[in-house]
Design a protein around this motif. Structure first.
Motif, PDB file in Angstrom:
ATOM      1  N   LEU A  52       0.821  -1.209   0.000  1.00  0.00           N
ATOM      2  CA  LEU A  52       0.000   0.000   0.000  1.00  0.00           C
ATOM      3  C   LEU A  52       0.859   1.264   0.000  1.00  0.00           C
ATOM      4  CD1 LEU A  52      -2.616  -1.218   2.623  1.00  0.00           C
ATOM      5  CD2 LEU A  52      -2.905  -1.069   0.152  1.00  0.00           C
ATOM      6  N   LYS A  73      -2.833  -7.008  -4.300  1.00  0.00           N
ATOM      7  CA  LYS A  73      -3.722  -8.164  -4.473  1.00  0.00           C
ATOM      8  C   LYS A  73      -2.969  -9.419  -4.922  1.00  0.00           C
ATOM      9  CE  LYS A  73      -5.079  -6.927  -9.223  1.00  0.00           C
ATOM     10  NZ  LYS A  73      -4.757  -8.079 -10.019  1.00  0.00           N
ATOM     11  N   PHE A  81      -7.255  -4.207   9.523  1.00  0.00           N
ATOM     12  CA  PHE A  81      -6.967  -2.802   9.790  1.00  0.00           C
ATOM     13  C   PHE A  81      -7.457  -2.362  11.172  1.00  0.00           C
ATOM     14  CE2 PHE A  81      -5.602  -1.461   5.562  1.00  0.00           C
ATOM     15  CZ  PHE A  81      -6.072  -2.486   4.777  1.00  0.00           C
ATOM     16  N   TYR A  87     -16.548  -3.116   4.248  1.00  0.00           N
ATOM     17  CA  TYR A  87     -17.338  -2.413   3.243  1.00  0.00           C
ATOM     18  C   TYR A  87     -18.728  -2.189   3.841  1.00  0.00           C
ATOM     19  CZ  TYR A  87     -13.505  -4.373   0.550  1.00  0.00           C
ATOM     20  OH  TYR A  87     -12.259  -4.732   0.123  1.00  0.00           O
TER      21      TYR A  87
ATOM     22  N   ASP B 193      -7.829   0.965   0.917  1.00  0.00           N
ATOM     23  CA  ASP B 193      -6.675   0.072   1.097  1.00  0.00           C
ATOM     24  C   ASP B 193      -7.127  -1.385   1.149  1.00  0.00           C
ATOM     25  OD1 ASP B 193      -4.857   2.287   3.378  1.00  0.00           O
ATOM     26  OD2 ASP B 193      -4.945   2.211   1.181  1.00  0.00           O
ATOM     27  N   ALA B 194      -8.203  -1.626   1.895  1.00  0.00           N
ATOM     28  CA  ALA B 194      -8.713  -2.994   2.007  1.00  0.00           C
ATOM     29  C   ALA B 194      -9.123  -3.520   0.638  1.00  0.00           C
ATOM     30  CB  ALA B 194      -9.896  -3.046   2.968  1.00  0.00           C
ATOM     31  N   ALA B 195      -9.725  -2.649  -0.166  1.00  0.00           N
ATOM     32  CA  ALA B 195     -10.123  -3.044  -1.525  1.00  0.00           C
ATOM     33  C   ALA B 195      -8.898  -3.425  -2.357  1.00  0.00           C
ATOM     34  CB  ALA B 195     -10.896  -1.907  -2.192  1.00  0.00           C
ATOM     35  N   ASP B 196      -7.829  -2.658  -2.223  1.00  0.00           N
ATOM     36  CA  ASP B 196      -6.597  -2.969  -2.970  1.00  0.00           C
ATOM     37  C   ASP B 196      -6.069  -4.339  -2.578  1.00  0.00           C
ATOM     38  OD1 ASP B 196      -5.349   0.452  -2.907  1.00  0.00           O
ATOM     39  OD2 ASP B 196      -6.430  -0.659  -4.460  1.00  0.00           O
ATOM     40  N   VAL B 197      -6.061  -4.624  -1.284  1.00  0.00           N
ATOM     41  CA  VAL B 197      -5.532  -5.905  -0.809  1.00  0.00           C
ATOM     42  C   VAL B 197      -6.461  -7.061  -1.205  1.00  0.00           C
ATOM     43  CG1 VAL B 197      -4.881  -7.226   1.253  1.00  0.00           C
ATOM     44  CG2 VAL B 197      -4.311  -4.814   1.107  1.00  0.00           C
ATOM     45  N   ASP B 198      -7.764  -6.802  -1.215  1.00  0.00           N
ATOM     46  CA  ASP B 198      -8.736  -7.867  -1.523  1.00  0.00           C
ATOM     47  C   ASP B 198      -8.848  -8.163  -3.010  1.00  0.00           C
ATOM     48  OD1 ASP B 198     -11.189  -7.074   1.081  1.00  0.00           O
ATOM     49  OD2 ASP B 198      -9.396  -8.336   1.068  1.00  0.00           O
ATOM     50  N   GLY B 199      -8.232  -7.325  -3.844  1.00  0.00           N
ATOM     51  CA  GLY B 199      -8.311  -7.570  -5.281  1.00  0.00           C
ATOM     52  C   GLY B 199      -9.395  -6.774  -5.972  1.00  0.00           C
ATOM     53  N   LEU B 200     -10.003  -5.821  -5.239  1.00  0.00           N
ATOM     54  CA  LEU B 200     -11.001  -4.938  -5.866  1.00  0.00           C
ATOM     55  C   LEU B 200     -10.249  -3.751  -6.454  1.00  0.00           C
ATOM     56  CD1 LEU B 200     -13.507  -5.156  -2.950  1.00  0.00           C
ATOM     57  CD2 LEU B 200     -14.175  -5.598  -5.276  1.00  0.00           C
ATOM     58  N   THR B 201      -9.733  -3.946  -7.651  1.00  0.00           N
ATOM     59  CA  THR B 201      -8.952  -2.865  -8.266  1.00  0.00           C
ATOM     60  C   THR B 201      -9.596  -2.476  -9.588  1.00  0.00           C
ATOM     61  OG1 THR B 201      -7.540  -4.559  -9.243  1.00  0.00           O
ATOM     62  CG2 THR B 201      -6.755  -3.546  -7.216  1.00  0.00           C
TER      63      THR B 201
END
Lengths: 369, 297
Positions: A52, A73, A81, A87, B193-201
Motif C-alpha cells: 500500500l 492483491k 486494519f 465495506y 486500502d482494504a479493496a486494494d488488498v482484496d483484489g477490488l482494483t
C-alpha cells in the motif's frame, strides 16, 4: 505460509525519513510483532509489506520472491486494519467472501469457506447483517474472517485491537493467538501496546524513529534489553532510571546514587570497573525487581518514603523518590498500608542494568560490541 | 402545571414569530404563485381584458397540442441526457482529480472545472454558439482536421438538442464534480486500502466500492440535476431560439412564448402545472427506487 525478508528497507516522504534502512528476517509461520511509539515507522513498514506504500530503497521478499513492484492483491497477503475497514454497504457474508469472488473461486467453495470461518469466529448468526448493525468486537472478527478466508501466505495486522475496550482487547488477543495456533501462518502484527507484543509474539521488533532498536523474543527483550529505549518500552510499569556513578571505597567498587547512597557493584560488572568509572551512568531496575524484603541472593535493602500507593488487587505499586527521580516498586498488598509513611524495600541486584548516559546503551551490550 | 402550559404557549408564540418572515416569503414567492398559477389554468386571461372562466378546456387542449407534446418530449430527453452526462463525467473527473498527487494541480483542476458554473447560462450559450457554428466554429475546424468532417450542430433537427445537452452539461458539470469530490472525501482511506488488498482494483473498485459508497451523492445530484434541467430556458433560447422548427424548443420556452408572447396566461399556467406534475412524478419515482440502490451509512 511463507517467510518474509526486509532488507535495507527505507521510506522517505519528501525530506523526512520515516523508515531508515531496516532489515528483518521472518521465518515461516512466525508471529512477529512490530512495536514502538507513535510515528516510529511500524505501520509504514507494514503498509510497504502489503504494497500500500512504495518503498524508497531496499527489497521486500515474500516466499523468496521480490515483491516491491507487485500489486497488493498479488502478494498473497491479507490485512486486518485498525478501523476494521469493512465495506459498509455489504453484509457480513459479502464482506468475507468478496475477495474470493474477485479471484474467481467457485461459488460452492466460497460458501463452504465462509461458513467455516464464520463458525470459527462465532459469526454464523450474523452473516446477513450490515457492519453498522455489529458491535466493535463483532466487526473486528468479521475483519479477521475476511483475512482468514483467503488462506494467505502472510497475515498483516495493523493495530487491530486499538479501538476496542480493555476487556474485549484481552478476549480478542486470545482469539488471535488461537488463530495463529490453528492456521500457523506467518503473521506480522503492529501495535504500540507492549503488553500485546509480549503476549502474542514469537519475536518482537522494537522500533524507534524509523530504526530498529532490538529484535528478540519477549523474554530476551525483557531480561536483556540493549538500550535504554527498549528497557523503558518493554515492561509495565516501565523501568526506573536513576543517575549514578561507579566509585571505589576501600578497594571495593560501589554504585553511588546522587544523594550519597552507595550500593555494592554487582558481580556481573566486576570485570569492567575501570571502564565504568570513566562513564556517566544510569542505574535501571524494574518495579518487579524492587519489592518487600525477600532475602535475594544479591539484594540491597533501602528505606524509602512513600509518595503514592496504587493498589491493583494482586499487587500494590509504591511510588517513591530515589536519587532525585520518581521511581516505582511492586509489593504485596499486605506489606503496605495507607498509614505507613515509609517502608523497607529490597532491590534484586542480579536484575539491575547499567546504562551509558551518552549512548543510551545498556553497558553489557557496549562491552560485548 | 398551569405555569408550564403558559410558558409552552409563550415559547411557541415566539417560535411562530421567528418563523413568520420565512413563511411569509415562502407564501408570497413560492406557494402563493403556484396556487395562483393553478387557479389561472382554469381561466382565459390576456392581461388586457378581464378573466373568463375556461373550466377544463386548457387541459383538454394540451392533449391535442402537438407542439406541447414535442417540447415536453424534448425537455424530458434533455433532462435525462444531462443528468446522465453530468453524473458520469462529474464522477470521472472527481476520480481523476482525487488521484493527482501534486496538491497545487488538484487545486488548479478543482477551480477550472468549477468555473463555468459561476457564469450565466446566457454568456455560456453566446460563446458556445460561436464554437458550434457550422461554418466558422472551432469544433468543426478540429473535426475536419482529424477527418471526421463538419457537423450541423445548431442547424440540424437531429443534432441540435444534443448540442444543447452538451453546452448545458459542460456548464453544470462543475456542480456534480464538486459533489463527488466531497463524496469521495468521505470514504475512509482504509476501505480503499482494504479493496486494494482484496483484489477490488480498477473498474471493480469503482463498481463495488466507489459507486455504492457515493450512491447518496449520485441520488442527490440526479434529483437536483433533473429538477434544474427540466426548467432549462436560456441555453436553447440563446443558441437557436428553439429551432430549427421545434427541435430545440423546451417546455419552459413554450410556456414563456404562450404566456408572454401570445398573452395566453391561462394556457401558459396549464403548461406550467403539467411541468410541475411531471417533475413531481419523476422525483417521487426517484425517491421510491432509491431504497433499492442508495446506501446510507
Amino acid at each position: 505460509m511463507a517467510n518474509v525478508n526486509l532488507s535495507g528497507l527505507s521510506k522517505k516522504f519528501g525530506g523526512v525519513t520515516v523508515v531508515d534502512k531496516i532489515g528483518i528476517d521472518i521465518e515461516h509461520g512466525e508471529f512477529i510483532v512490530l512495536v514502538g511509539p507513535s510515528g516510529c515507522g511500524k505501520s509504514t513498514t507494514l503498509r510497504m509489506v502489503a504494497g500500500l506504500e512504495d518503498s524508497t530503497e531496499g527489497d521486500i521478499r515474500i516466499g523468496g520472491l521480490v515483491v516491491n513492484y507487485v500489486q497488493p492483491k498479488d502478494r498473497d497477503v491479507a490485512m486486518v486494519f485498525q478501523n476494521y475497514a469493512l465495506y459498509p454497504h455489504m453484509n457480513v457474508y459479502k464482506n468475507i467472501s468478496i475477495s474470493l469472488s474477485m479471484r474467481g473461486v467457485d461459488r460452492a467453495e466460497i460458501d463452504k469457506r465462509v461458513k467455516e470461518v464464520a463458525s470459527t469466529l462465532g459469526l454464523q448468526d450474523l452473516l446477513t447483517r450490515l457492519p453498522k448493525q455489529l458491535s466493535g468486537g463483532q466487526r473486528q472478527r468479521v475483519a479477521m474472517g475476511r483475512a482468514i478466508v483467503r488462506q494467505p501466505a502472510v497475515f498483516l495486522f495493523d493495530e487491530p485491537l486499538s479501538n476496542l475496550d480493555a476487556k474485549l482487547r484481552v478476549q480478542m488477543r486470545t482469539e488471535i493467538k488461537k488463530i495463529h495456533q490453528r492456521v500457523a501462518t506467518t503473521i506480522i502484527y503492529v501495535t504500540h501496546d507492549q503488553t500485546e507484543a509480549m503476549t502474542l509474539a514469537d519475536r518482537i521488533v522494537v522500533m524507534n524513529g524509523g530504526k530498529i532498536e532490538q529484535i528478540g523474543s519477549p523474554q530476551e527483550l525483557y531480561d536483556f534489553p540493549i538500550s535504554k529505549f527498549v528497557a523503558s518500552f518493554i515492561g509495565s510499569p516501565s523501568m526506573n532510571f536513576v543517575a549514578c556513578e561507579v566509585v571505589m571505597e576501600e578497594r571495593n567498587a560501589f554504585l553511588k546514587i546522587s544523594d550519597n547512597f552507595l550500593i555494592r557493584l554487582p558481580e556481573q560488572y566486576s570485570d569492567c570497573v575501570d571502564m565504568l568509572m570513566e562513564q556517566k551512568l544510569e542505574l535501571g531496575f524494574r518495579p518487579e525487581h524492587i519489592t518487600e524484603p525477600r532475602s535475594y541472593k544479591y539484594g540491597h535493602e533501602l528505606e524509602i518514603d512513600i509518595d503514592v500507593l496504587e493498589p491493583l488487587g494482586n499487587d500494590t505499586m509504591v511510588y517513591f523518590t530515589f536519587g532525585g527521580q520518581g521511581c516505582c516498586a511492586r509489593v504485596l498488598p499486605s506489606y503496605v498500608s495507607k498509614s505507613r509513611a515509609s517502608i523497607l524495600l529490597e532491590l534484586d541486584l542480579s536484575k539491575i542494568h547499567l546504562i551509558d548516559s551518552d549512548s543510551n546503551l545498556i553497558v553489557k551490550a557496549v562491552q560485548n560490541a | 402545571m398551569l405555569e408550564i402550559a403558559s410558558l409552552r404557549k409563550a415559547k411557541s408564540r415566539l417560535g411562530f414569530l421567528f418563523v413568520a418572515p420565512t413563511m411569509l416569503g415562502i407564501f408570497a414567492f413560492t406557494a402563493g404563485p403556484i396556487l395562483f398559477s393553478f387557479a389561472l389554468s382554469f381561466f382565459y386571461w390576456d392581461v388586457l381584458s378581464p378573466m373568463k372562466f375556461a373550466g377544463l378546456s386548457h387541459y383538454d387542449y394540451i392533449m391535442r397540442d402537438d407542439v406541447a407534446a414535442m417540447t415536453f418530449r424534448n425537455t424530458i430527453y434533455f433532462a435525462f441526457m444531462v443528468v446522465l452526462l453530468q453524473n458520469i463525467i462529474g464522477f470521472s473527473l472527481a476520480m481523476a482529480v482525487r488521484n493527482v498527487a501534486n496538491k497545487y494541480f488538484r487545486y488548479f483542476f478543482r477551480s477550472v472545472f468549477f468555473l463555468p458554473l459561476i457564469m450565466s447560462g446566457a454568456t455560456v450559450s453566446v460563446f458556445m454558439a460561436y464554437f458550434f457554428d457550422t461554418n466558422f466554429g472551432i469544433v468543426n475546424y478540429y473535426l475536419e482536421l482529424i477527418g471526421v468532417g463538419s457537423v450541423r450542430w445548431l442547424t440540424s433537427t437531429d443534432v441540435v438538442l444534443v448540442t444543447t445537452v452538451l453546452v448545458y452539461a459542460w456548464q453544470h458539470i462543475g456542480f456534480t464534480f464538486i459533489l463527488f469530490l466531497g463524496g469521495f472525501a468521505s470514504i475512509p482511506e482504509e476501505v480503499i486500502d482494504a479493496a486494494d488488498v482484496d483484489g477490488l482494483t480498477g473498474w471493480r473498485k469503482i463498481l463495488y466500492v466507489y459507486i455504492p459508497m457515493v450512491s447518496p451523492t449520485i441520488f442527490f445530484s440526479s434529483v437536483i440535476g433533473f429538477i434544474h434541467a427540466v426548467q432549462v430556458f436560456d441555453h436553447p433560447y440563446i443558441l437557436t431560439r428553439g429551432g430549427p422548427g421545434d427541435a430545440n424548443r423546451t417546455a419552459v420556452m413554450y410556456i414563456y412564448e404562450k404566456a408572454f408572447q401570445d398573452l395566453e396566461f391561462g394556457y401558459g399556467s396549464t403548461l406550467a402545472i403539467l411541468l410541475f406534475i411531471i417533475i413531481l412524478i419523476v422525483t417521487a419515482l426517484q425517491f421510491y427506487v432509491q431504497k433499492k440502490w442508495v446506501f446510507y451509512e
